[in-house]
Design an enzyme around this catalytic site. Sequence first.
Site, PDB file in Angstrom:
ATOM      1  NE  ARG A  30      -3.684  -2.309   2.242  1.00 54.99           N
ATOM      2  CZ  ARG A  30      -4.781  -2.755   1.330  1.00 54.99           C
ATOM      3  NH1 ARG A  30      -5.323  -1.526   0.437  1.00 54.99           N
ATOM      4  NH2 ARG A  30      -5.095  -3.879   1.318  1.00 54.99           N
ATOM      5  CG  ASP A  31       1.528   5.451  -2.436  1.00 51.55           C
ATOM      6  OD1 ASP A  31       2.211   5.508  -3.498  1.00 51.55           O
ATOM      7  OD2 ASP A  31       1.848   6.405  -1.486  1.00 51.55           O
ATOM      8  CB  ILE A  32       3.832   5.606   2.591  1.00 49.02           C
ATOM      9  CG1 ILE A  32       3.747   5.907   4.078  1.00 49.02           C
ATOM     10  CG2 ILE A  32       4.385   6.977   1.909  1.00 49.02           C
ATOM     11  CD1 ILE A  32       5.404   6.115   4.454  1.00 49.02           C
ATOM     12  CG  ASN A  88       3.786   8.895 -12.324  1.00 44.21           C
ATOM     13  OD1 ASN A  88       3.234   8.977 -13.303  1.00 44.21           O
ATOM     14  ND2 ASN A  88       3.443   8.830 -11.218  1.00 44.21           N
ATOM     15  CD  GLU A  96       6.617  11.935  -5.290  1.00 45.25           C
ATOM     16  OE1 GLU A  96       6.565  11.223  -4.488  1.00 45.25           O
ATOM     17  OE2 GLU A  96       5.782  13.049  -5.461  1.00 45.25           O
ATOM     18  CB  VAL A  97       9.962   5.920  -5.613  1.00 42.35           C
ATOM     19  CG1 VAL A  97      11.139   4.745  -5.212  1.00 42.35           C
ATOM     20  CG2 VAL A  97       9.766   6.677  -4.480  1.00 42.35           C
ATOM     21  CG  HIS A 101       6.469   2.625  -8.603  1.00 41.68           C
ATOM     22  ND1 HIS A 101       7.642   3.435  -8.634  1.00 41.68           N
ATOM     23  CD2 HIS A 101       5.768   3.868  -8.470  1.00 41.68           C
ATOM     24  CE1 HIS A 101       7.639   4.622  -8.571  1.00 41.68           C
ATOM     25  NE2 HIS A 101       6.344   5.061  -8.361  1.00 41.68           N
ATOM     26  CG  HIS A 103       1.084   4.627  -9.033  1.00 42.15           C
ATOM     27  ND1 HIS A 103       1.244   5.165  -7.631  1.00 42.15           N
ATOM     28  CD2 HIS A 103       2.347   5.004  -9.648  1.00 42.15           C
ATOM     29  CE1 HIS A 103       2.288   5.912  -7.601  1.00 42.15           C
ATOM     30  NE2 HIS A 103       3.224   5.904  -8.934  1.00 42.15           N
TER      31      HIS A 103
HETATM   32  P1  5GP Z   1       6.166   7.985  -8.207  1.00 41.70           P
HETATM   33  O1  5GP Z   1       5.737   9.481  -8.090  1.00 41.70           O
HETATM   34  O2  5GP Z   1       7.577   7.745  -8.228  1.00 41.70           O
HETATM   35  O3  5GP Z   1       5.374   7.243  -9.364  1.00 41.70           O
HETATM   36  O4  5GP Z   1       5.370   7.344  -6.795  1.00 41.70           O
HETATM   37  C1  5GP Z   1       6.056   7.018  -5.728  1.00 41.70           C
HETATM   38  C2  5GP Z   1       4.992   6.744  -4.875  1.00 41.70           C
HETATM   39  O5  5GP Z   1       5.715   6.010  -3.740  1.00 41.70           O
HETATM   40  C3  5GP Z   1       4.204   7.783  -4.117  1.00 41.70           C
HETATM   41  O6  5GP Z   1       2.895   7.453  -4.409  1.00 41.70           O
HETATM   42  C4  5GP Z   1       4.801   7.658  -2.654  1.00 41.70           C
HETATM   43  O7  5GP Z   1       3.655   8.091  -1.677  1.00 41.70           O
HETATM   44  C5  5GP Z   1       5.150   6.367  -2.551  1.00 41.70           C
HETATM   45  N1  5GP Z   1       6.264   6.159  -1.355  1.00 41.70           N
HETATM   46  C6  5GP Z   1       7.223   6.900  -1.368  1.00 41.70           C
HETATM   47  N2  5GP Z   1       8.136   6.303  -0.445  1.00 41.70           N
HETATM   48  C7  5GP Z   1       7.317   5.462   0.363  1.00 41.70           C
HETATM   49  C8  5GP Z   1       7.464   4.457   1.252  1.00 41.70           C
HETATM   50  O8  5GP Z   1       8.559   4.667   1.956  1.00 41.70           O
HETATM   51  N3  5GP Z   1       6.613   3.501   1.689  1.00 41.70           N
HETATM   52  C9  5GP Z   1       5.379   3.276   0.873  1.00 41.70           C
HETATM   53  N4  5GP Z   1       4.506   2.369   0.934  1.00 41.70           N
HETATM   54  N5  5GP Z   1       5.205   4.104  -0.116  1.00 41.70           N
HETATM   55  C10 5GP Z   1       6.193   5.079  -0.416  1.00 41.70           C
END
Ligand code: 5GP
Length: 118
Positions: A30-32, A88, A96-97, A101, A103
């Site tokens: 689950r997303d944080i 993304n 961001e990460v 991944h 979503h």
């Molecule tokens: P992006 O913007 O890279 O597509 O999405 C990264 C997602 O990872 C974001 O929705 C963010 O809330 C989630 N996220 C970032 N750090 C963590 C974490 O430590 N744990 C969890 N469960 N989700 C994370």
Amino acid sequence: MPTETIFSKIIRREIPSDIVYQDEQVTAFRDINPQAPVHILVVPNKLIPTANDVVPEDEPVLGHMFVVAARIAAQEGIAESGYRLLVNCNRDGGQEVYHLHLHILGGRRLGPMVMRQS
Ligand code: 5GP
């Protein structure tokens, strides 16, 4: 070697997270910071930084991510109402990460796919 992110620690269960599914190829948690009632990330256990880094050998794991996503959507009760699968890539994509991944977003009407320009 690409740099590991927090997701590698989640995959190895070195830090806490709400893992809903894991096998030898992928992990889903689950997303944080959920953007919808259901917001789950499906990640390959192998570190692939972005969609740009996908190579032909990754085709099985990428296909498996979709199979797992569909199974999770059914388990979460959003398969029939509908949901969005989203990847993304890099800055303009809002990544961001830097660990690829998928979503899974659902549980409410999600609105337009892309924000309008102001
Ligand atoms: P992006 O913007 O890279 O597509 O999405 C990264 C997602 O990872 C974001 O929705 C963010 O809330 C989630 N996220 C970032 N750090 C963590 C974490 O430590 N744990 C969890 N469960 N989700 C994370």
